[in-house]
Design an enzyme around this catalytic site. Sequence first.
Site, PDB file in Angstrom:
ATOM      1  N   ARG A  41      10.985  -3.265  12.185  1.00 17.56           N
ATOM      2  CA  ARG A  41      10.141  -2.712  13.096  1.00 17.56           C
ATOM      3  C   ARG A  41       9.598  -3.796  14.165  1.00 17.56           C
ATOM      4  NH1 ARG A  41       5.260  -0.849   8.878  1.00 17.56           N
ATOM      5  NH2 ARG A  41       4.281  -1.935  10.577  1.00 17.56           N
ATOM      6  N   ARG A  69      11.391  -7.019   5.602  1.00 19.33           N
ATOM      7  CA  ARG A  69      11.390  -5.583   5.714  1.00 19.33           C
ATOM      8  C   ARG A  69      12.259  -4.857   6.449  1.00 19.33           C
ATOM      9  NH1 ARG A  69       5.530  -3.163   4.428  1.00 19.33           N
ATOM     10  NH2 ARG A  69       4.974  -3.262   6.591  1.00 19.33           N
ATOM     11  N   LYS A 129       0.887  -1.326  -0.102  1.00 20.27           N
ATOM     12  CA  LYS A 129       0.075  -0.184   0.037  1.00 20.27           C
ATOM     13  C   LYS A 129       0.772   1.171   0.074  1.00 20.27           C
ATOM     14  CE  LYS A 129      -2.563  -0.997   3.662  1.00 20.27           C
ATOM     15  NZ  LYS A 129      -1.739  -2.374   4.112  1.00 20.27           N
ATOM     16  N   ARG A 177      -0.868  -9.656  12.998  1.00 24.26           N
ATOM     17  CA  ARG A 177      -1.281  -8.821  12.374  1.00 24.26           C
ATOM     18  C   ARG A 177      -2.164  -9.245  11.080  1.00 24.26           C
ATOM     19  NH1 ARG A 177       3.975  -6.155  10.724  1.00 24.26           N
ATOM     20  NH2 ARG A 177       2.897  -4.640   9.290  1.00 24.26           N
ATOM     21  N   ARG A 186      -9.606   0.895   8.486  1.00 23.08           N
ATOM     22  CA  ARG A 186      -9.130  -0.531   8.934  1.00 23.08           C
ATOM     23  C   ARG A 186     -10.237  -1.372   9.490  1.00 23.08           C
ATOM     24  NH1 ARG A 186      -3.685  -0.024   8.866  1.00 23.08           N
ATOM     25  NH2 ARG A 186      -2.452  -1.603   9.539  1.00 23.08           N
TER      26      ARG A 186
HETATM   27  P1  ADP Z   1       0.920  -2.431   8.015  1.00 21.23           P
HETATM   28  O1  ADP Z   1       2.204  -2.690   7.478  1.00 21.23           O
HETATM   29  O2  ADP Z   1       0.359  -3.450   8.967  1.00 21.23           O
HETATM   30  O3  ADP Z   1      -0.204  -2.028   7.078  1.00 21.23           O
HETATM   31  P2  ADP Z   1       0.820   0.152   9.129  1.00 21.23           P
HETATM   32  O4  ADP Z   1       2.012   1.064   9.088  1.00 21.23           O
HETATM   33  O5  ADP Z   1      -0.338   0.392   8.276  1.00 21.23           O
HETATM   34  O6  ADP Z   1       1.310  -1.299   9.007  1.00 21.23           O
HETATM   35  O7  ADP Z   1       0.101   0.306  10.629  1.00 21.23           O
HETATM   36  C1  ADP Z   1       1.108  -0.084  11.706  1.00 21.23           C
HETATM   37  C2  ADP Z   1       0.053  -0.393  13.061  1.00 21.23           C
HETATM   38  O8  ADP Z   1      -0.482   1.132  13.318  1.00 21.23           O
HETATM   39  C3  ADP Z   1      -1.185  -1.166  12.908  1.00 21.23           C
HETATM   40  O9  ADP Z   1      -0.561  -2.713  13.342  1.00 21.23           O
HETATM   41  C4  ADP Z   1      -1.935  -0.695  14.020  1.00 21.23           C
HETATM   42  O10 ADP Z   1      -1.521  -1.067  15.301  1.00 21.23           O
HETATM   43  C5  ADP Z   1      -1.742   0.649  13.862  1.00 21.23           C
HETATM   44  N1  ADP Z   1      -2.802   1.360  12.761  1.00 21.23           N
HETATM   45  C6  ADP Z   1      -2.350   2.041  11.851  1.00 21.23           C
HETATM   46  N2  ADP Z   1      -3.666   2.421  11.063  1.00 21.23           N
HETATM   47  C7  ADP Z   1      -4.741   2.123  11.613  1.00 21.23           C
HETATM   48  C8  ADP Z   1      -6.091   2.106  11.803  1.00 21.23           C
HETATM   49  N3  ADP Z   1      -6.615   2.721  10.420  1.00 21.23           N
HETATM   50  N4  ADP Z   1      -6.888   1.717  12.834  1.00 21.23           N
HETATM   51  C9  ADP Z   1      -6.302   1.103  13.577  1.00 21.23           C
HETATM   52  N5  ADP Z   1      -5.039   1.063  14.029  1.00 21.23           N
HETATM   53  C10 ADP Z   1      -4.178   1.310  12.973  1.00 21.23           C
END
Ligand code: ADP
Length: 215
Positions: A162, A127, A13, A173, A88
Site C-alpha cells: 500500500r 504486508r 483488526k 500512522r 478512530r
Molecule cells: P490501518 O491498517 O492503518 O488500520 P485502515 O485500512 O484502517 O488502516 O485505514 C487506512 C487509512 O484510511 C487511514 O490511515 C486513514 O487515512 C483512513 N481512515 C480509515 N478509517 C478512518 C477513520 N475512522 N477516521 C479517519 N480516517 C480513517
Amino acid sequence: MKLILLGAPGAGKGTVAKLLTAVDGSVQISTGDILRGAVTAGTELGKEAAGYMKRGDLVPDSLIMGIMEARLQESDCEKGFLLDGFPRTIPQAEELTELLKKVDIQLDMAVEIDVPKDIILDRLCTRRTCENPDCQAIYNVKSNPPKVEGICDKCGAKAIQREDETEEAISHRLETYNEKTAPLIDFYKEKGLLLSVPATSSDAVIEAVKKKLNL
Ligand code: ADP
Ligand code: ZN
C-alpha cells in the site's frame, strides 16, 4: 454481535473481523476498505480522502461520520457488525454513541487487540494487499505469501504494498494512532465496555470474544 475493534495499524483488526463474521454472520465494516474502494473508483469521497490517506493522516471526522451513519442503517447490520477502523478519534466515538442511541442499537463491547510495537512494525513493512477494491485480501511476504509472487490467490489481481506502507508513512500512522486513537481505550473502559486481549494470535482473540459473549 455488535463490536468495535480497537488496535494499532497492523494489530490484525481486519483478520479478526473476518474470522468473527464466520461465527455468527455479523458483517465487517472497514472504513479503510471503504475509503480505498472510493479512491480506486475515483468518487468524490475518494478524491477528498486520497491525500490524507497517502500521508498516513486521518481523513476528517465529518467525512467518516457521513459514511458510517448511512452504513450502520443498512439492513445487513441488523444481525450484527464488526467495526474495523472506526471510531478512530474521540469526536467520532462521541458521535457514534449519539448515533447508536438515535437508531436504538446497543453495542456489546469494544475489543482492544494489544500487540507489541516491534511486531506491528515488522508486520506493516511486510504486508501486501490485493489492489482489487472488491477483494482487498491481505498477505505477508514472510508469513503468508501469495502462491505466485505479487498476485492475489483469491482473484488474480496484483498484491501490492500500500502507498501508506512506506516506512515514513507507517511511522506517521503509528504516531497518529497513539495520539488520536489510543485514548479510545480509556473512553470505552470508563463506559464498562472494554475487553482487552493480548493478541498472541488471531485465534486467541476470537476465543476471548466468544467466551465473553457466551458464544
Ligand atoms: P490501518 O491498517 O492503518 O488500520 P485502515 O485500512 O484502517 O488502516 O485505514 C487506512 C487509512 O484510511 C487511514 O490511515 C486513514 O487515512 C483512513 N481512515 C480509515 N478509517 C478512518 C477513520 N475512522 N477516521 C479517519 N480516517 C480513517
Ligand atoms: Zn484479490
